[in-house]
Design an enzyme around this catalytic site. Structure first.
Site, PDB file in Angstrom:
ATOM      1  N   GLY A 281       3.582   1.448  -1.868  1.00 17.92           N
ATOM      2  CA  GLY A 281       4.218   1.472  -3.190  1.00 17.92           C
ATOM      3  C   GLY A 281       3.456   2.376  -4.141  1.00 17.92           C
TER       4      GLY A 281
ATOM      5  N   ASN B  64       3.283  -8.846 -10.084  1.00 19.51           N
ATOM      6  CA  ASN B  64       3.790  -9.790 -11.092  1.00 19.51           C
ATOM      7  C   ASN B  64       4.740 -10.824 -10.509  1.00 19.51           C
ATOM      8  OD1 ASN B  64       2.473  -8.911 -13.416  1.00 19.51           O
ATOM      9  ND2 ASN B  64       3.777  -7.086 -13.445  1.00 19.51           N
TER      10      ASN B  64
ATOM     11  N   VAL C 159      -2.417  -8.230  -8.546  1.00 18.36           N
ATOM     12  CA  VAL C 159      -1.812  -7.273  -9.475  1.00 18.36           C
ATOM     13  C   VAL C 159      -0.300  -7.505  -9.568  1.00 18.36           C
ATOM     14  CG1 VAL C 159      -1.375  -4.798  -9.855  1.00 18.36           C
ATOM     15  CG2 VAL C 159      -3.617  -5.559  -9.025  1.00 18.36           C
TER      16      VAL C 159
ATOM     17  N   ASP D 229      -3.904  -4.401 -19.650  1.00 18.92           N
ATOM     18  CA  ASP D 229      -3.661  -4.796 -21.041  1.00 18.92           C
ATOM     19  C   ASP D 229      -4.918  -4.584 -21.885  1.00 18.92           C
ATOM     20  OD1 ASP D 229      -0.998  -6.193 -20.282  1.00 18.92           O
ATOM     21  OD2 ASP D 229      -2.488  -7.131 -18.995  1.00 18.92           O
TER      22      ASP D 229
ATOM     23  N   ILE E 227       1.774   1.887  -6.998  1.00 18.72           N
ATOM     24  CA  ILE E 227       0.438   1.486  -7.459  1.00 18.72           C
ATOM     25  C   ILE E 227      -0.548   1.539  -6.292  1.00 18.72           C
ATOM     26  CG2 ILE E 227      -0.949  -0.353  -8.507  1.00 18.72           C
ATOM     27  CD1 ILE E 227       1.593  -1.343  -9.897  1.00 18.72           C
TER      28      ILE E 227
ATOM     29  N   ALA F  24       0.810  -1.228   0.000  1.00 17.76           N
ATOM     30  CA  ALA F  24       0.000   0.000   0.000  1.00 17.76           C
ATOM     31  C   ALA F  24       0.839   1.271   0.000  1.00 17.76           C
ATOM     32  CB  ALA F  24      -0.952  -0.006   1.194  1.00 17.76           C
TER      33      ALA F  24
ATOM     34  N   HIS G  56      -0.346 -12.289 -18.307  1.00 12.58           N
ATOM     35  CA  HIS G  56       0.064 -10.880 -18.280  1.00 12.58           C
ATOM     36  C   HIS G  56       1.583 -10.853 -18.447  1.00 12.58           C
ATOM     37  CE1 HIS G  56       0.436  -6.702 -17.274  1.00 12.58           C
ATOM     38  NE2 HIS G  56       1.232  -6.982 -16.267  1.00 12.58           N
TER      39      HIS G  56
ATOM     40  N   ASN H  21       8.336 -14.938  -5.194  1.00 14.54           N
ATOM     41  CA  ASN H  21       6.955 -14.489  -5.077  1.00 14.54           C
ATOM     42  C   ASN H  21       6.060 -15.553  -4.453  1.00 14.54           C
ATOM     43  OD1 ASN H  21       6.327 -11.699  -6.064  1.00 14.54           O
ATOM     44  ND2 ASN H  21       7.787 -12.412  -7.605  1.00 14.54           N
TER      45      ASN H  21
END
Lengths: 325, 325
Positions: A14, A131, A129, A159, A16, A12, A187, A105
């Site tokens: 970051g 990646n 969201v 996209d 985005i 939160a 994505h 990740n």
């Protein structure tokens, strides 16, 4: 006044997350009649910055924003959550192999899936969201056995929106008059932005643009748009990614208009021959808080080849993280 | 569909401009039935970054966003503009004297005032966000002799919202139940957040908090909130400033609710004994695209002292830039 719903944002502090939080608190995602409690998650080293984000959110005196919870503890951050935006992830750094990226990740999204399983609302909607979004979503979903797999999605809306915007620019027709865009697959650079079903102001897109432009300019442009933004801004897409995340959640929660299509990464049930269980992007419509895949689309050889290539990449990604599923 | 209106943002690739542009394009400022043309202005060295912002805005496929014009030419950027958000300014750098700061900004806001005078819609509404906001607004206004001074304002809404938020936190009453906050003076450390008319859930604020908290904690907290945010975030307020700018323009354009008050920096006509012609913050209400100062408020000795101290600072600022007026 409706009862408040809980919206969790990871990463939160970051770029985005920061761009998303204020629009959500202002009512831009769930409507200006829906009170919200924001549950903001960050990693320990970012908690000071997160405190600053919380202070700024309070400084806005948003009428809809009933409370803010800031935490590094995912069990608190996902408690009773209705809408979870999983934005924070480990970015690829120099010299990092793809397998390292996937496994780094996995260590984030596995525990988050378990925390959602154990603490979230039983009706939670999850959007990944961060990646590699599709495989991260697959990992989170696989670690939440008590939640329906249909409640986990990954973001292809950026996209999708980019594809509409590019076709609008080319045809000089407003974005509002472009219908039935479809984004297939991952994505990633293998994504397939498919205009073969698109209607542009009532005309077939295929009749308005030539195949060479479509294959050699449009598709690579959409696939590589992220890098183009980084080159221009000196920073990766933030506000546009946040906007797409808001679009995704809003349409999923409140429904798509009439015959509108959007694209979402969802768990495949075998539609269009895509391997079951993969987190793969399909064109969908939404109603009453659920999505359904657009059925019966004709796929020519080119479309099949493109859709399958992205499936192959996702199968490889799944193989690389199989220990985490 | 209504005809599109033109919204200019200066400093559009900066952090506040970036946070504002996407919310405005999504309909957060003028409503979801109001199409918009964005006119983004940056200085030459920031044009690459601005191109990236424009690309991201296009990537959102906002239904309301009819066009984007990106430019370093203020004559183009202010052409036919209906709503101008003047966000870009010269920040104070180390070792810079206050007089240097004022004069450096004068060189920005004088020409912008002239460009607005020569090219903007005759009904333009101008909001100055870039600091020192009040005096920058005074300079712009003074350089636009063909536009009514009442069409130039400076932003006090961030301070206003912060004051409401602080009082909400202290009294544990939601922000929606706090009425009649008033911010007086300059957007600076001399600003006076005045709760003496505030009603908190129907009760007088003065009856709920003690004077020592009000004078020794609340007022300095609101005055110095900007520095507190910088300490926490490592960056100055961006999304909250953008949110306040959106609130200011929305209320000015569309009107304030019933008996709601907001605070705006406006040109003084002598109300409450404040020198005529200063750009000074008063509590106002808005209707039909115009503002009116709340009249007849009782001001005790403390309030008069505080309001006059901020006036004195603004008189000094005006003296320092008199060659630019």
């Amino acid at each position: 006044m409706k009862p408040a719903v809980r919206v969790t944002i990871t990463g939160a502090a970051g770029n985005i997350g920061y761009a998303a939080a204020f629009r959500i608190a202002a009512g831009g995602m769930l409507g200006t009649d829906q009170p919200i409690i924001l549950q903001l998650i960050e990693i320990e080293p970012a908690l000071d910055a997160l405190r600053g984000v919380e202070m700024e959110l309070r400084d806005c005196a948003f009428p809809l924003l009933k409370d803010i919870i800031s935490t590094a503890d995912i069990n608190i951050g996902f408690k009773d959550v209705d809408y979870a935006l999983l934005i924070g992830s480990r970015p690829r750094t120099k010299g990092m192999e793809r397998s390292d990226l996937l496994s780094a990740n996995g260590k984030i999204f596995g525990p988050q899936g378990r925390a959602i399983n154990d603490h979230a609302s039983r009706d939670v909607k999850v959007l990944v969201v961060g990646n590699p979004a599709n495989t991260n979503a697959l990992i989170a979903m696989s670690n939440a056995p008590d939640i329906s797999p249909t409640q986990f999605t990954s973001m292809m809306r950026l996209d999708h929106n980019r594809a509409i915007s590019q076709l609008s620019t080319k045809t000089r027709i407003p974005v509002t008059k472009i219908e039935h865009m479809a984004l297939w697959g991952n994505h990633s650079l293998t994504q397939y932005p498919d205009i073969s079903h698109c209607m542009v102001d009532g005309k077939s897109a295929n009749s308005l643009v030539n195949e060479s432009w479509y294959r050699n300019e449009f598709i690579p442009k959409v696939q590589k748009r992220g890098a183009e933004i980084i080159n221009a801004r000196g920073a990766s897409s933030a506000a546009s990614a946040a906007s797409a995340a808001i679009d995704h959640m809003r349409d999923w929660a409140l429904g798509t208009a009439n015959d509108a299509w959007i694209s979402m990464g969802i768990v495949s049930t075998g539609d269009y021959g895509i391997a079951k269980g993969l987190m793969y992007s399909f064109p969908v419509r939404c109603k009453n808080g659920t999505y359904e895949v657009i059925q019966g689309l004709s796929m020519d050889d080119f479309s099949v080849k493109m859709a399958k290539a992205s499936e192959a990449e996702l199968l490889e990604e799944r193989e690389a993280v199989k220990d985490l599923l």
